[in-house]
Write an enzyme that holds these catalytic residues in place. Structure first.
Site, short mmCIF file in Angstrom:
data_model
loop_
_atom_site.label_atom_id
_atom_site.label_comp_id
_atom_site.label_asym_id
_atom_site.label_seq_id
_atom_site.Cartn_x
_atom_site.Cartn_y
_atom_site.Cartn_z
N ARG A 42 2.65 3.48 11.12
CA ARG A 42 1.54 2.54 11.07
C ARG A 42 1.31 1.84 12.41
O ARG A 42 0.17 1.57 12.77
CB ARG A 42 1.76 1.52 9.95
CG ARG A 42 1.54 2.16 8.59
CD ARG A 42 1.79 1.24 7.44
NE ARG A 42 1.24 1.83 6.22
CZ ARG A 42 1.48 1.39 4.99
NH1 ARG A 42 2.26 0.34 4.81
NH2 ARG A 42 0.94 1.98 3.95
N LYS A 199 2.74 12.77 -13.55
CA LYS A 199 2.07 12.49 -14.82
C LYS A 199 0.55 12.59 -14.75
O LYS A 199 -0.06 12.15 -13.77
CB LYS A 199 2.41 11.08 -15.28
CG LYS A 199 3.85 10.95 -15.74
CD LYS A 199 4.13 9.52 -16.12
CE LYS A 199 5.47 9.38 -16.80
NZ LYS A 199 5.72 7.98 -17.16
N GLY A 357 1.89 8.91 -1.43
CA GLY A 357 3.23 8.63 -0.89
C GLY A 357 4.16 9.83 -0.93
O GLY A 357 4.71 10.23 0.10
N GLY A 380 -2.61 3.65 -2.08
CA GLY A 380 -3.54 3.18 -3.12
C GLY A 380 -5.00 3.41 -2.77
O GLY A 380 -5.79 3.85 -3.61
#
Ligand code: ADP
Ligand code: MG
Length: 402
Positions: A42, A199, A357, A380
């Site tokens: 970052r 999932k 991620g 996100g």
């Protein structure tokens, strides 16, 4: 011509920027261990923007958050310790200013780079408080948003300032928005999406959105088990969300209506125990999984078939590993497919964009993260973008276009 202002537009909109004050939102939320930055991805992403502004003679005040102090001052989450590692990555001096003011900033030499304290020490930041936005905007002459990872939040530093000051996308932000547009906004068809991971439940909106946007939807990982179960396959002890079979049916129907082909594995790697290199490891057809076995990866013949799909595509967007890649040999399908995508990208026949991620970790594990056209570290914000949602931080920049 982009849908938002970029740094190249500064002379046209702001005029001579020498000595002017830039408020720059960056992502400095870096992982720390024992007071040291343990991964500087970052920090490196800030270099193109910060170096450009400094070279132009701007005085740059970096606005960023660190951790979740929830609107209260918490010295353990101060941004002060980030000044030195950022200076090292930049190869330029970086100072920390706990309480910035326009006068204090204006007194600095042209080209200075300063970090402000953690924006989330102020409750108004996450509330997008207009009064706080006005008081921070008064520090500077223009605003640069360079942190796509915070674009799904409407906070003062990600959204509010863009309403008050002339607003620009920073270099990293610009590259990310261009890559995302090339992948899903106005992509070259055929487009393939690889969606994997544990999932279905965590990615229902992603699957629904993609089924109407892409030509090939490749399902892998644990979520493929739920898709297989919906097709009448007995998946044994595999991770499977039996309560979501109806949801999967709606995704199949949406894909069919949109002419999107859904690809499921037809052979899989199974074992009775979930452990590295388990003795009961075998590959089998999806119809031959025993009641006491778990599907933990896609098997080679299916991976080969999926690679052929990619060969016929111009664009790939990838989120979610194909198997339980943290445990060998269940990384094999992810690694092989990632290498195929990387080779096609290098050859110039595929534009490949990946994010998430675990996906980013898996691509690094496969050694091909650098070969993809673009790898998003946004987490996100990347997932919300894959869901087709409007991101407040992107909308604000688009609205500020001059
Ligand atoms: P991302 O973080 O890239 O969005 P996810 O968090 O959705 O990805 O999924 C990653 C996780 O899915 C990994 O921890 C991986 O072990 C798990 N996974 C993938 N395939 C399987 C499987 N067949 N059974 C159980 N877990 C799986
Ligand atoms: Mg994950």
């Amino acid at each position: 011509m982009t849908a938002f202002n970029i740094l190249d537009d500064l002379p046209r909109i702001v005029g001579d920027v020498r000595g002017k004050i830039a408020l720059v939102r960056e992502d400095l939320n870096v992982p720390m261990t024992d007071g040291r930055v343990s991964a500087d991805t970052r920090l490196r992403a800030t270099v193109p923007t910060l170096a450009a502004l400094s070279d132009m003679g701007c005085i740059t005040l970096i606005l960023a958050h660190f951790g979740r102090p929830k609107g209260k001052v918490d010295p353990a989450m101060s941004l002060a310790p980030i000044a030195a590692p950022l200076a090292e990555v930049l190869g330029r001096q970086v100072t920390f200013m706990a309480e910035p003011s326009r006068d204090a900033l204006a007194a600095l030499p042209a080209g200075s780079i300063v970090i402000a304290e953690n924006s989330r020490f102020y409750a108004g930041e996450e509330a997008n408080d207009p009064a706080l936005a006005q008081s921070w905007a008064a520090w500077g002459d223009f605003y640069v948003n360079d942190a796509f990872s915070a674009a799904h939040r409407a906070h003062v530093t990600t959204e509010g300032l863009a309403h008050i000051l002339p607003a620009f996308a920073g270099r990293s932000r610009e590259a990310e928005l261009r890559a995302l547009d090339a992948a899903l906004g106005s992509p070259k068809h055929p487009v393939a999406a690889v969606v994997g991971g544990a999932k279905v439940s965590s990615k229902i909106d992603v699957l629904v959105h993609l089924s109407s946007r892409v030509d090939h939807l490749i399902i892998g990982g644990g979520m493929a088990n739920t898709f297989l179960a919906a097709r009448g396959v007995n998946v044994g002890k595999s991770l499977c969300e039996h309560d979501l079979l109806a949801t999967v049916e709606t995704i199949f129907a949406a894909a069919e209506a949109a002419n999107c082909t859904v690809h499921l594995p037809y052979d899989v790697m199974v074992s009775r125990e979930f452990a590295p290199n388990p003795p009961s490891l075998r590959s089998c057809n999806v119809h031959e999984v025993a009641a006491d076995e778990m599907i933990l990866d896609v098997a080679p013949a299916s991976v080969e078939m999926l690679g052929d799909v990619l060969k016929n595509c111009a664009t790939l967007v990838w989120n979610g590993p194909m198997g339980a890649f943290e445990t060998p040999p269940f990384d094999a399908a992810t690694v092989t497919l990632a290498k195929m995508a990387a080779a096609l990208t290098r050859e110039g026949s595929l534009v490949s964009v990946a994010g998430g991620g675990d996906t980013v970790a898996a691509l690094h594990h496969a050694g091909v993260a650098g070969d993809f056209s673009f790898v998003s570290t946004a987490g996100g914000a990347f997932l919300e973008w894959m869901e087709g949602r409007e991101l407040p931080g992107v909308v604000a920049l688009t609205r500020a276009k001059m």
